[in-house]
Design an enzyme around this catalytic site. Structure first.
Site, PDB file in Angstrom:
ATOM      1  N   SER A 196     -15.683  24.219  -3.245  1.00 23.87           N
ATOM      2  CA  SER A 196     -16.435  23.895  -3.182  1.00 23.87           C
ATOM      3  C   SER A 196     -17.260  25.517  -3.722  1.00 23.87           C
ATOM      4  O   SER A 196     -16.848  26.683  -2.990  1.00 23.87           O
ATOM      5  CB  SER A 196     -17.547  23.450  -2.064  1.00 23.87           C
ATOM      6  OG  SER A 196     -18.615  23.753  -2.430  1.00 23.87           O
ATOM      7  N   TYR A 226     -19.808  24.130   6.769  1.00 21.06           N
ATOM      8  CA  TYR A 226     -18.710  23.045   5.425  1.00 21.06           C
ATOM      9  C   TYR A 226     -17.896  24.225   4.767  1.00 21.06           C
ATOM     10  O   TYR A 226     -16.916  24.532   4.040  1.00 21.06           O
ATOM     11  CB  TYR A 226     -19.949  21.809   5.225  1.00 21.06           C
ATOM     12  CG  TYR A 226     -19.291  21.614   3.536  1.00 21.06           C
ATOM     13  CD1 TYR A 226     -17.957  20.515   3.511  1.00 21.06           C
ATOM     14  CD2 TYR A 226     -19.069  22.218   2.352  1.00 21.06           C
ATOM     15  CE1 TYR A 226     -17.817  20.544   2.241  1.00 21.06           C
ATOM     16  CE2 TYR A 226     -19.263  22.174   1.264  1.00 21.06           C
ATOM     17  CZ  TYR A 226     -17.820  21.156   0.977  1.00 21.06           C
ATOM     18  OH  TYR A 226     -17.350  20.517  -0.149  1.00 21.06           O
ATOM     19  N   LYS A 266     -13.836  25.227   3.470  1.00 21.25           N
ATOM     20  CA  LYS A 266     -13.458  25.739   2.403  1.00 21.25           C
ATOM     21  C   LYS A 266     -12.650  26.936   2.529  1.00 21.25           C
ATOM     22  O   LYS A 266     -11.687  27.136   1.843  1.00 21.25           O
ATOM     23  CB  LYS A 266     -14.371  25.586   1.372  1.00 21.25           C
ATOM     24  CG  LYS A 266     -14.394  23.831   1.556  1.00 21.25           C
ATOM     25  CD  LYS A 266     -13.525  22.697   0.880  1.00 21.25           C
ATOM     26  CE  LYS A 266     -13.842  21.196   1.076  1.00 21.25           C
ATOM     27  NZ  LYS A 266     -12.244  19.801   1.162  1.00 21.25           N
TER      28      LYS A 266
HETATM   29  N1  UFG Z   1     -31.933  16.631  -2.774  1.00 22.48           N
HETATM   30  C1  UFG Z   1     -33.548  16.406  -2.198  1.00 22.48           C
HETATM   31  N2  UFG Z   1     -33.521  15.306  -2.183  1.00 22.48           N
HETATM   32  C2  UFG Z   1     -32.533  14.206  -2.210  1.00 22.48           C
HETATM   33  C3  UFG Z   1     -31.547  14.369  -2.583  1.00 22.48           C
HETATM   34  C4  UFG Z   1     -31.274  15.956  -2.469  1.00 22.48           C
HETATM   35  O1  UFG Z   1     -34.107  17.069  -3.131  1.00 22.48           O
HETATM   36  O2  UFG Z   1     -33.050  13.005  -1.622  1.00 22.48           O
HETATM   37  C5  UFG Z   1     -32.449  17.753  -3.830  1.00 22.48           C
HETATM   38  C6  UFG Z   1     -31.562  18.964  -2.875  1.00 22.48           C
HETATM   39  O3  UFG Z   1     -32.162  19.518  -1.545  1.00 22.48           O
HETATM   40  C7  UFG Z   1     -30.986  20.254  -3.052  1.00 22.48           C
HETATM   41  C8  UFG Z   1     -30.383  19.241  -4.943  1.00 22.48           C
HETATM   42  O4  UFG Z   1     -31.131  17.697  -4.529  1.00 22.48           O
HETATM   43  O5  UFG Z   1     -31.506  21.045  -4.225  1.00 22.48           O
HETATM   44  C9  UFG Z   1     -29.010  18.410  -4.844  1.00 22.48           C
HETATM   45  O6  UFG Z   1     -28.440  17.805  -3.302  1.00 22.48           O
HETATM   46  P1  UFG Z   1     -27.626  17.253  -2.343  1.00 22.48           P
HETATM   47  O7  UFG Z   1     -26.958  16.695  -1.587  1.00 22.48           O
HETATM   48  O8  UFG Z   1     -27.056  16.156  -4.826  1.00 22.48           O
HETATM   49  O9  UFG Z   1     -26.328  18.346  -3.196  1.00 22.48           O
HETATM   50  P2  UFG Z   1     -26.059  19.366  -2.545  1.00 22.48           P
HETATM   51  O10 UFG Z   1     -26.299  20.559  -3.981  1.00 22.48           O
HETATM   52  O11 UFG Z   1     -26.621  19.484  -1.591  1.00 22.48           O
HETATM   53  O12 UFG Z   1     -24.276  19.444  -2.303  1.00 22.48           O
HETATM   54  C10 UFG Z   1     -23.311  19.029  -2.981  1.00 22.48           C
HETATM   55  C11 UFG Z   1     -21.928  18.384  -2.409  1.00 22.48           C
HETATM   56  C12 UFG Z   1     -21.388  19.617  -1.366  1.00 22.48           C
HETATM   57  C13 UFG Z   1     -20.995  20.409  -2.393  1.00 22.48           C
HETATM   58  C14 UFG Z   1     -22.278  21.280  -3.545  1.00 22.48           C
HETATM   59  C15 UFG Z   1     -22.223  22.194  -3.711  1.00 22.48           C
HETATM   60  O13 UFG Z   1     -22.758  17.390  -1.119  1.00 22.48           O
HETATM   61  O14 UFG Z   1     -20.127  19.137  -0.999  1.00 22.48           O
HETATM   62  O15 UFG Z   1     -22.675  19.866  -3.989  1.00 22.48           O
HETATM   63  O16 UFG Z   1     -22.580  22.679  -5.147  1.00 22.48           O
HETATM   64  F1  UFG Z   1     -20.605  21.209  -2.022  1.00 22.48           F
END
Ligand code: UFG
Length: 330
Positions: A117, A141, A145
């Protein structure tokens, strides 16, 4: 090739299983179904319900199925959960991966493909991220990785195994025709949550932080389609023929999108308004993460087919519309 897909009933693993079939390989699924969905496994694909740390079962499967390559997708992925319960993530993502590698040694299987990741890099890295940046995760997490990446470096040197590490950015989208897709419980990812609002399953959603140093103040991410991720993995198989090789690739489109841009894309694709409230920043979120995937492009001749946010959201929408409650009550 006979390919053991560990976590092959999960989101990315299940898409990889189908892409392996398209490419003429024989996928064999190993999944304990703690997170995975049996319904995602295509008819005719061999399925073994076992834990990846059940070494006697795994060694037997590796031998009986004459496995050439092991692909490992079975991980806990929630960053926030890893901060609340780090041992759960270390046990599943590190200890069980060591067990899997030991089983491979015992069975004489020496080609390995690992889901990593971009979170292994942490907040000091400046995007676009290249493969040579130092590993400095800021979550348990991400650390799990990074730990496995280091373990694989030693294992390829010591045991003559070969391994390909893929650092995903934000895996998203669903298979063509919406036959399989994303179904996490609980769902925390941005695109499916926005789609749940469009489907009327949530009244509104939260946007975590609008004061980041980005053009519209919300976080920038690199959303990359699961089928494109899968194709890159398969394209690396020829390189694994050389023993002792360790390959590391970033997989993203290289074009970041903000949280608000994603919400707008879901509104456009669904034709529904997506009401949202602004909320404080979510712990562990970095302002901006997007890939420089030039290495995968040149070494693996890999180019994402889904190269716009709209095409990715459209494919996710097709899945969620036809399976509003995921696999359970499809
Ligand atoms: N977000 C919101 N509201 C929500 C959900 C997410 O504003 O209800 C925002 C988060 O704060 C973030 C963006 O949307 O800024 C993306 O969030 P995600 O939860 O969709 O994805 P992440 O980037 O946090 O994480 C995902 C996977 C991880 C991986 C990562 C790599 O869950 O396992 O992508 O970037 F490592």
């Amino acid at each position: 090739m006979n390919v053991l897909v560990v976590g092959g009933a999960g989101y990315i693993g299940s898409h990889c299983v189908r892409q392996l079939e398209v490419a003429g390989h024989t996928p064999i699924v190993l999944d304990n179904l703690v997170k995975g969905h049996k319904e995602s496994i295509p008819e005719g694909v061999a399925f073994h319900q076992a834990d990846l740390a059940d070494s006697s079962a795994v060694v037997k499967i590796l031998k009986d199925e004459a496995i050439d390559i092991v692909m490992h997708f079975a991980a806990f992925i929630e960053v926030a959960e890893s901060m609340q319960d780090p041992l759960k993530h270390y046990e599943n993502n590190v200890a069980k991966t060591i067990s899997l590698l030991q089983s491979m040694r015992e069975a004489g299987v020496n080609k390995f493909v690992f889901s990593s990741s971009c979170t292994v890099l942490g907040e000091e890295a400046k995007p676009p991220f290249t493969e040579d940046m130092p590993l400095r995760p800021i979550s348990a997490y991400g650390q799990t990785k990074a730990d496995v990446e280091v373990i694989l470096d030693y294992c390829t040197k010591a045991y003559g195994m070969s391994a390909a590490i893929f650092r995903y950015f934000n895996a998203s989208g669903a298979a063509e025709g919406g036959v399989i897709g994303e179904d996490h419980d609980p769902e925390t990812h941005l695109i499916p949550i926005a789609i749940q609002v469009a489907l009327g399953q949530r009244e509104k959603m939260l946007v975590f932080g609008d004061d980041y140093p980005t053009p519209d103040g919300t976080c920038l991410r690199d959303y990359v389609h699961v089928d494109d991720l899968s194709r890159a993995h398969i394209a690396a198989f020829p390189q694994l023929e050389e023993t002792g090789k360790l390959l590391t690739y970033n997989l993203g489109t290289g074009t970041p999108a903000s949280v608000l841009e994603i919400i707008k894309a879901v509104e456009e694709v669904s034709g529904k308004p997506i009401p949202y409230d602004l909320a404080p920043r979510r712990a562990g979120d970095v302002p901006s993460a997007y890939a420089d995937s030039a290495k995968a492009k040149s070494d693996l001749d890999w180019t994402p087919k889904y190269d716009t946010i709209r095409s990715i959201v459209e494919s996710a929408w097709a899945w969620h519309q036809s399976h509003p409650n995921g696999y359970d009550k499809a």
